[in-house]
Each structure stands twice: as C-alpha cells, then as structure tokens.
Write a protein that holds these residues in place. Structure first.
Motif, short mmCIF file in Angstrom:
data_model
loop_
_atom_site.label_atom_id
_atom_site.label_comp_id
_atom_site.label_asym_id
_atom_site.label_seq_id
_atom_site.Cartn_x
_atom_site.Cartn_y
_atom_site.Cartn_z
N GLY A 291 0.84 -1.19 0.00
CA GLY A 291 0.00 0.00 0.00
C GLY A 291 0.87 1.24 0.00
O GLY A 291 2.09 1.18 0.19
N GLU A 292 0.26 2.38 -0.20
CA GLU A 292 0.98 3.65 -0.24
C GLU A 292 0.76 4.40 1.07
O GLU A 292 -0.34 4.42 1.61
CB GLU A 292 0.51 4.51 -1.41
CG GLU A 292 1.30 5.79 -1.59
CD GLU A 292 0.85 6.58 -2.81
OE1 GLU A 292 1.60 7.48 -3.25
OE2 GLU A 292 -0.25 6.31 -3.32
N GLY A 358 0.77 -2.09 18.74
CA GLY A 358 1.21 -0.76 19.17
C GLY A 358 1.12 0.26 18.05
O GLY A 358 0.76 1.42 18.29
N LEU A 359 1.46 -0.14 16.83
CA LEU A 359 1.33 0.76 15.69
C LEU A 359 -0.13 1.17 15.47
O LEU A 359 -0.43 2.33 15.15
CB LEU A 359 1.90 0.11 14.43
CG LEU A 359 3.41 -0.08 14.37
CD1 LEU A 359 3.81 -0.98 13.22
CD2 LEU A 359 4.13 1.28 14.25
N SER A 368 -7.17 -2.21 8.54
CA SER A 368 -7.12 -2.73 7.17
C SER A 368 -5.67 -2.89 6.70
O SER A 368 -5.35 -3.82 5.95
CB SER A 368 -7.89 -1.81 6.22
OG SER A 368 -7.29 -0.53 6.14
N GLU A 369 -4.77 -2.00 7.15
CA GLU A 369 -3.36 -2.13 6.78
C GLU A 369 -2.73 -3.33 7.48
O GLU A 369 -1.79 -3.93 6.95
CB GLU A 369 -2.61 -0.84 7.11
CG GLU A 369 -2.94 0.30 6.16
CD GLU A 369 -2.38 1.63 6.60
OE1 GLU A 369 -2.08 2.47 5.72
OE2 GLU A 369 -2.25 1.86 7.82
N ARG A 370 -3.22 -3.66 8.65
CA ARG A 370 -2.71 -4.87 9.31
C ARG A 370 -2.86 -6.09 8.40
O ARG A 370 -1.97 -6.96 8.35
CB ARG A 370 -3.49 -5.11 10.61
CG ARG A 370 -2.95 -6.31 11.41
CD ARG A 370 -4.04 -6.94 12.28
NE ARG A 370 -4.45 -6.14 13.39
CZ ARG A 370 -3.97 -6.24 14.63
NH1 ARG A 370 -3.02 -7.10 14.89
NH2 ARG A 370 -4.46 -5.47 15.60
N ARG A 372 -2.63 -6.13 5.30
CA ARG A 372 -1.77 -6.03 4.11
C ARG A 372 -0.28 -6.11 4.46
O ARG A 372 0.57 -5.82 3.61
CB ARG A 372 -2.08 -4.73 3.35
CG ARG A 372 -3.52 -4.63 2.86
CD ARG A 372 -3.65 -3.66 1.69
NE ARG A 372 -3.19 -2.32 2.05
CZ ARG A 372 -3.94 -1.37 2.60
NH1 ARG A 372 -5.22 -1.64 2.90
NH2 ARG A 372 -3.46 -0.17 2.86
N ILE A 373 0.03 -6.47 5.69
CA ILE A 373 1.44 -6.65 6.07
C ILE A 373 1.99 -7.88 5.37
O ILE A 373 1.43 -8.97 5.47
CB ILE A 373 1.58 -6.79 7.60
CG1 ILE A 373 1.18 -5.49 8.29
CG2 ILE A 373 3.01 -7.17 7.98
CD1 ILE A 373 1.11 -5.60 9.81
N ILE A 374 3.09 -7.70 4.65
CA ILE A 374 3.69 -8.83 3.93
C ILE A 374 5.08 -9.18 4.46
O ILE A 374 5.63 -10.23 4.11
CB ILE A 374 3.76 -8.55 2.41
CG1 ILE A 374 4.58 -7.28 2.12
CG2 ILE A 374 2.37 -8.45 1.83
CD1 ILE A 374 4.77 -7.03 0.64
N SER A 375 5.67 -8.31 5.28
CA SER A 375 7.00 -8.60 5.83
C SER A 375 7.01 -8.27 7.31
O SER A 375 6.59 -7.19 7.73
CB SER A 375 8.07 -7.77 5.10
OG SER A 375 9.34 -7.98 5.69
N ARG A 376 7.52 -9.22 8.08
CA ARG A 376 7.73 -9.05 9.52
C ARG A 376 9.16 -9.48 9.79
O ARG A 376 9.47 -10.68 9.80
CB ARG A 376 6.74 -9.90 10.32
CG ARG A 376 5.28 -9.53 10.12
CD ARG A 376 4.38 -10.63 10.66
NE ARG A 376 2.96 -10.25 10.68
CZ ARG A 376 2.15 -10.36 9.64
NH1 ARG A 376 2.64 -10.85 8.48
NH2 ARG A 376 0.89 -10.01 9.73
N TYR A 377 10.05 -8.53 9.99
CA TYR A 377 11.48 -8.82 10.08
C TYR A 377 11.99 -8.36 11.44
O TYR A 377 11.72 -7.24 11.87
CB TYR A 377 12.24 -8.08 8.97
CG TYR A 377 13.67 -8.53 8.77
CD1 TYR A 377 13.96 -9.73 8.13
CD2 TYR A 377 14.73 -7.76 9.22
CE1 TYR A 377 15.26 -10.15 7.94
CE2 TYR A 377 16.04 -8.17 9.02
CZ TYR A 377 16.30 -9.36 8.39
OH TYR A 377 17.60 -9.78 8.20
N VAL A 378 12.72 -9.24 12.13
CA VAL A 378 13.20 -8.92 13.47
C VAL A 378 14.73 -8.99 13.51
O VAL A 378 15.33 -9.97 13.04
CB VAL A 378 12.61 -9.88 14.52
CG1 VAL A 378 13.16 -9.56 15.91
CG2 VAL A 378 11.09 -9.82 14.52
#
Length: 454
Positions: A291-292, A358-359, A368-370, A372-378
């Motif tokens: 998303g933008e 938290g975000l 709705s953006e939750r 569309r999350i495609i990357s979770r990097y730690v």
C-alpha cells in the motif's frame, strides 16, 4: 615492522583500517566474527525485498575526514533530507524537540509544562544524576509527560543510575522566553540539533556506506573469525576456528566487558570494573506493508505505554529502494525500535504482534493495513546502547590504562563504552584516531572529548 590487528568490521574497525591503508602501513589485518560488514551499522534485505537497518541511523557528521570518506564511498549516490521528527503523545503530534513545541499539547498538559518551567529551581550543573538533571532543566510537567517516560523506554534502567555528563548536544535545553514566544505566535521550532539535515544512500541502506569503504581493503579482512581467547602476556589471539595470531598492537571494537572476559591474567580490579558496565539490548521490528503511505515524517518518538517501541522510522521515506523494486506507490516500511533490559524485560516471542498492535494503538497503522502486512522482520541486538551510568567513568579509568599498558586499545560504541561519542561518524573517527595514536603518538580528541572537528 610492528603488526596491528583489528577486531570487528563495524565503523570503528573500518575507520582504523582505512587510516592504516591511507598511511601506507602493510603489516595489519582485520578480523570479523560474522560474514557481514558494518557491525551495528549494517543493513539487511529480507525475503520480500525490503531493506532494514540495525536501528534508525541517519548520516550526519562532525568531521571533514569522515565526510570525504563517505563522499568517496557513495560517489554522490545519496538522498539528502530535511529532518521531520515528531512526538506522539495524548493522541496528537508534537514537533521535535518536544520541549520547544509544547503549544501542541492539550490545555491541561500545556499548563503543567509551563508551570514546571516557571518553577525551576537548582543549578543543573549540581545535579547528581540524569533524573535530577531533568527535573532542574525541564520542570515537573515536561518530565512527567515526555522526558521521564520516553527515557525510561529508551534506556531500560532507573534514570537516577545514569550520569548527566553524557548529554551535550543530544538534548535541547530550555529557553522559556523562546517557548512562550512560540506559544503566543503559534510557531513551530524544529531546527535544533546536529541532524536537522541528513543523507541516506540510494540503495543498500546505511550498510552500503561501510560495504563500499571496505572494498578498498577487502583482502585484509578475514570473516567468520570469532575471537575466543586473548593472551595478553604473549600478545596472541585465539579464534573459534583454531587460528592463532600474534600482534604488537591490538584495536578491539567488541563490547568491553566481553573482551575482558576473554583475556587471560587480568587483575581482579579490572574484572570487577568491567562487571559494573551497563548496557541494554534492542529489538528492531521491520513491518513491510503493501500500500501507499503519504506521510512526510522521518522518524517519531513514542513515550506512552500503549506501544512497546520508543521510536518508529518511515523507512520508505529515506530511500524508495528500501521497499521492493523501489516502488513506494505499492509498498511502505515502518522500522520500530524497542529496548529490552533486566529492568525492562520484553517477550521476544510476541514482539512482532505487540509491535503491530502498538502501531495501531498509536495511529500509525489501520486495521485494514494490518491485513496487508507482507513482511515481519526482526533484528535482535544483544548490545544496543552502552548506558552512561553514574559509575561508568570510574570503571573505564581502571580498565583502559591496564589494557593500553598491554598494547590493547578498546574503541567504538561498545569498545570505548561512551554513548555520547557512539554515532557512526564518532565511531569511525575513533578508529582513525587510534591508528594515528599507535603509529604517531597523536591525540584522540573524539574518545577523550578534548577536540573539535577534523
């Protein structure tokens, strides 16, 4: 010809290597425990094509030498940004620095902050610790609403255990007349600080700077060499792969307490001093979203307890190439930083989900953006900040003279254990200056705090 060995391919080790090469010295070598250049200034690309730094680095400098090295390394391939930095508090945004822009607060909080400023008492120079210094400089209101909760999240230690000597240019102090003028004229005051403009590489994240610097002497770097033993009497190093190396002078950039633990025949007073050094740990959570995002902010501070992180960076704003294919019309990335310590434990297994929630709590993501999350990097950072505790300088005064009597120079963010000179430029120059000292007996103005720009 004397041999110089360097431990660690972060900014300090690379600064030393760059200087030794520039001076024409042949008998030196650098050892790195990982396969990665950059240390705490490295960058990584995840499986989805997002680039992540080890924290929210921005490139600004106090040194002409470092500027020239970076310009050569990047060859003009950088973006230059005007800092836009905000504090999220009481469901509103306050421009940074917070204390200069309290006019944005709700009326009750604004009145508390002004009352605290008008009731200031006691000289800041007589404060016994950081917590007391905050009270004397900012007053009860600003301390209550921002300084205390934010610094507690950042440092993860009781603030009265920290000294006040480290502060310098890192905290904007108070000018009450200026603040009242901002309130009356409804103007923002956002230009304070050394990093109000900063650069960022086109591609490769912050780590691109140091990877490029290292190409000049790649043949002098041995990767996958984890230091496991230091024989100070014999001036010999042992590595996990069995390799052993002798040295005349050693520049080490690994955490000072770890290094002391690897050394043979260290006086008990030195071991005890090293045990008093305090650090925190960090978790960098990168959230890549399809998303933008139209938000011009660079980075944001979060003092409240509705989120685990203390800082979030709109990392896609630094470079479009921090997202897949450089397409910021299709992707955006949020880099979130959370401190962990014995005083502030964090559940690592849940950090991604608590960060995402938290975000949302802080208004940085929608439900709705939750989806569309495609990357979770730690990125888990065992050593994040060297904490400038009240007893730190006393401990360093025991450790460093002993090490230097043995031909060992501990430098860098965790080698010198001085947060106040732990930025990338400071760290690089610590390496440059210690190389000059070893070869020519030169001063080290960065680590001693006795010099200006160079």
């Amino acid at each position: 010809m004397s041999s110089i060995l360097i431990i660690g391919a972060g900014p300090t080790g690379l600064g030393a290597a760059h200087r030794l090469r520039g001076l024409g010295l042949e008998n030196w070598h650098l050892f790195e425990s990982t396969e990665q250049i950059g240390g705490l200034s490295a960058s990584f690309v995840d499986d989805h094509g997002f680039t992540w730094d080890v924290g929210g680095h921005v490139l600004f400098s106090h040194y002409d030498y470092f500027d020239r090295v970076v310009e050569e390394a990047l060859d003009g391939a950088w973006y230059e940004h005007q800092r836009e930095c905000w504090v999220r508090i009481r469901e509103t945004w306050v421009p940074y620095p917070f204390q200069n822009n309290i006019r944005h607060l709700p009326p009750d909080a604004l009145e508390e902050c002004l009352a605290g400023l008008k009731g200031l008492a006691g000289s800041p120079s007589l404060a016994a610790n950081f917590r007391e210094w905050m009270d004397r400089v900012f007053g009860a209101g600003i301390v209550k609403h921002f300084m205390e909760p934010y610094n507690r999240k950042v440092w993860g230690v009781p603030l009265h255990e920290m000294s006040r000597e480290w502060i310098g240019e890192r905290v904007s102090v108070i000018d009450l007349a200026r603040i009242e003028k901002n309130i009356a004229e409804k103007t923002d005051d956002v230009n304070w600080g050394p990093n109000n403009t900063f650069k960022f590489p086109h591609k490769g994240g912050t780590g691109a700077i140091f990877s490029s610097i290292a190409t000049r002497f790649q043949d002098r770097i041995s990767f996958s060499h984890e230091l496991t033993e230091v024989n100070l009497a014999a001036r010999e190093l042992g590595f996990s792969n069995g390799r052993r190396e002798r040295y005349d002078s050693l520049i080490t950039t690994i955490p000072l307490d770890i290094f002391i633990g690897l050394c043979r025949d260290v006086p008990e007073s030195v071991r005890e001093a090293a045990s008093r050094l305090v650090h925190n740990s960090g978790l960098i959570v990168g959230i890549g979203v399809e998303g933008e995002r139209r938000d011009s902010k660079c980075w944001m501070y979060f003092p409240e307890d509705n989120c685990p992180f203390y800082r979030v960076t709109n990392f896609h704003n630094y470079s479009p190439w921090n997202v897949p294919n450089g397409d910021t019309s299709r992707f955006f990335s949020l880099m979130c930083e959370t401190t962990s310590s014995p005083h502030k434990p964090v559940n690592r297994a849940e950090i991604v989900e608590t960060t995402i929630q938290g975000l949302i709590n802080a208004g940085m993501l929608t439900e709705s953006e939750r989806e569309r999350i495609i990357s979770r990097y730690v990125i888990d950072i065992p050593y994040s900040y060297p904490v400038p505790t009240v007893g730190r300088d006393e401990a360093l005064a025991v450790i460093n003279p002993f090490l230097e009597s043995q031909g060992v120079y501990s430098r860098g963010r965790f080698g010198a254990w001085k947060y106040e000179v732990g930025n990338m430029d400071h760290s690089f120059m610590q390496g440059v200056e210690v190389a000059d000292r070893i070869l020519n007996g030169a001063d080290e103005p960065t680590v001693t705090g006795k010099g200006g720009d160079r």
